[in-house]
Design an enzyme around this catalytic site. Structure first.
Site, short mmCIF file in Angstrom:
data_model
loop_
_atom_site.label_atom_id
_atom_site.label_comp_id
_atom_site.label_asym_id
_atom_site.label_seq_id
_atom_site.Cartn_x
_atom_site.Cartn_y
_atom_site.Cartn_z
N PHE A 1 67.28 41.79 31.48
CA PHE A 1 68.52 42.24 32.13
C PHE A 1 68.22 42.60 33.58
O PHE A 1 68.60 43.65 34.09
CB PHE A 1 69.09 43.44 31.35
CG PHE A 1 70.59 43.60 31.46
CD1 PHE A 1 71.44 42.55 31.13
CD2 PHE A 1 71.15 44.80 31.88
CE1 PHE A 1 72.83 42.70 31.22
CE2 PHE A 1 72.53 44.97 31.98
CZ PHE A 1 73.37 43.91 31.66
N GLU B 1 69.97 25.15 32.12
CA GLU B 1 70.45 24.62 33.40
C GLU B 1 69.94 25.40 34.59
O GLU B 1 69.54 24.83 35.60
CB GLU B 1 71.98 24.60 33.40
CG GLU B 1 72.58 23.97 34.63
CD GLU B 1 72.11 22.54 34.81
OE1 GLU B 1 71.15 22.34 35.57
OE2 GLU B 1 72.68 21.63 34.20
N VAL C 1 66.26 25.40 37.14
CA VAL C 1 65.97 24.67 38.37
C VAL C 1 67.25 24.50 39.18
O VAL C 1 68.25 24.02 38.66
CB VAL C 1 65.36 23.27 38.07
CG1 VAL C 1 65.04 22.52 39.36
CG2 VAL C 1 64.10 23.40 37.23
N GLU D 1 59.55 38.76 45.25
CA GLU D 1 59.00 39.88 44.52
C GLU D 1 58.07 40.70 45.43
O GLU D 1 57.63 40.22 46.47
CB GLU D 1 58.15 39.37 43.33
CG GLU D 1 58.86 38.43 42.39
CD GLU D 1 59.88 39.13 41.51
OE1 GLU D 1 59.70 40.32 41.23
OE2 GLU D 1 60.86 38.47 41.13
N LYS E 1 58.85 24.23 38.58
CA LYS E 1 60.11 23.51 38.62
C LYS E 1 59.87 22.00 38.57
O LYS E 1 60.59 21.27 37.88
CB LYS E 1 60.89 23.87 39.88
CG LYS E 1 61.55 25.25 39.80
CD LYS E 1 62.14 25.64 41.14
CE LYS E 1 62.85 26.98 41.08
NZ LYS E 1 63.09 27.52 42.44
#
Lengths: 252, 252
Positions: free
Chosen positions: B10, B152, B155, B212, B227
């Site tokens: 979350f 979905e 990427v 990050e 990816k």
């Protein structure tokens, strides 16, 4: 599953599709279990052919491309002399509508789609007229029959636009769009920028087969207008006719 | 139709999705007849909440964003202390897996997806680890259960990629692709071009919430590699791990 296909209109676009289907034949069977035959073809200038057991696609392509009639390859107990008869007698379950676009009324393509849906076929069209002049009626008719009315290639050809919104972004709300939606005028303007006259650039586009002998649909902006109308009608849920689109040609 | 949703993970992405669903609530009901409630939430640092009759989403968002635990809003006869327990007791029919990505093994996200599919849920994940380390297994498991394993947003986020191929270009064969697939490094390089140092540009990206505290996933190319691995695995049917991708970072 085996599909019987009818081609109504058999010009450049429809013939390229027929060739593509033949090229993908093995992959379609391997990956999706789909096999197909073409059971009806209606052309504007080269006649009509029906055979519920399957026509010879290569032969049909060859005949049309060498300027001959396809009537010789028909194999049916009744004479077939109209597109509506091809639809009615082809036993097809999928109809490709690729007749020439009619900017004002969408006919006779709308008639073709209506007949095919009423006969229980699914329909796919490259004809923009059916979308801007018949979208609500034909979509409702398809729904009532439990079939599909598809029109992906009407705008942006090989680039999925309608199906991307329908299948991949169903809850998205389209607020505006911009882009180059007519290739012919784009090429003409690029070549004029590089020094050609308007007439030379038009002749070039006619030479490579993307502009008609009468190029007004492209150079007067009707093709772009009908595409804008199709996008607004379908993706923005706002019925719009090409005549209502603010339009500027490039005749200079 | 009413759907009960479980959010496993979350963070920023999952909370944005929750807000988007709330914002689209009326449109989803009007256009698709879809209503929903959130019956389970598992967070990394703010506890677990389960209520098969529906949790208060706004309250859950508020608690997490003010640094508090969501355990207070749970309403269930058993103590819930793990993500797997949230899945098991939420009665959800749709699970969103949005736990942090694990480049090496895809865990524990793969475990979460497996548990949800085994419990008969459909699953959608933004976690790239599940695709590159679990694609075949999870797709096969979903198929066996008659459910979907969707990914979905792993990427290109809001741009449909996998679903466009799946739904809109099913017979197309992807041979190659190129593009910018990591936004953070793209922004860093653009800002360095405009005169900032690497460190300044990284701090900017951290400030707007797209990098990050430890930016190595982006600047060392791991995010781009995973990816690429996901695209090759799914769209080119060639299983590939991020470790196998030729990778150059931008630390300079």
């Amino acid at each position: 599953m085996h599909h019987k296909l009818a081609f109504i209109g058999f010009g450049n676009v429809a013939r390229s599709l027929a060739r593509l289907l033949m090229r993908k034949q093995a992959a379609l069977e391997r990956d999706y279990g789909i096999t197909f035959s073409v059971t009806g073809i209606a052309t504007g200038k080269h006649g009509y052919a029906v055979n519920p057991n399957g026509l010879d696609i290569s032969q049909a392509l060859q005949l049309v491309e060498s300027g001959q009639s396809i009537t010789s390859i028909t194999n049916y107990h009744l004479p077939i002399t109209t597109s509506i008869e091809v639809i009615a007698h082809s036993s097809a379950d999928f109809m490709f509508e690729n007749s020439p676009v009619n900017y004002e009324t969408g006919q006779p393509a709308i008639e073709h789609v209506r007949a095919a849906l009423n006969a229980g076929m699914r329909v796919s069209t490259a004809n923009k007229g059916t979308v801007v002049h018949g979208y609500r009626e034909l979509t409702a008719l398809a729904k009532a029959k439990g079939k599909k009315f598809l029109f992906e290639s009407t705008v942006l050809g090989g680039t999925p636009m309608f199906s991307t919104f329908r299948e991949a972004m169903p809850a998205a709300e389209l607020i505006s769009f911009k882009g180059i939606i007519n290739a012919t005028t784009n090429i003409i303007l690029s070549r004029m920028e590089a020094g050609e006259t308007f007439e030379e650039a038009v002749r070039y586009c006619q030479g490579i087969g993307i502009a008609e002998t009468d190029p007004s649909g492209d150079v007067d902006g009707w093709d772009a207008s009908i595409k804008v109308a199709a996008l607004a009608t379908v993706l923005m849920k706002t019925p719009l006719k090409p005549q209502q689109v603010d339009r500027t040609g490039i005749r200079g």
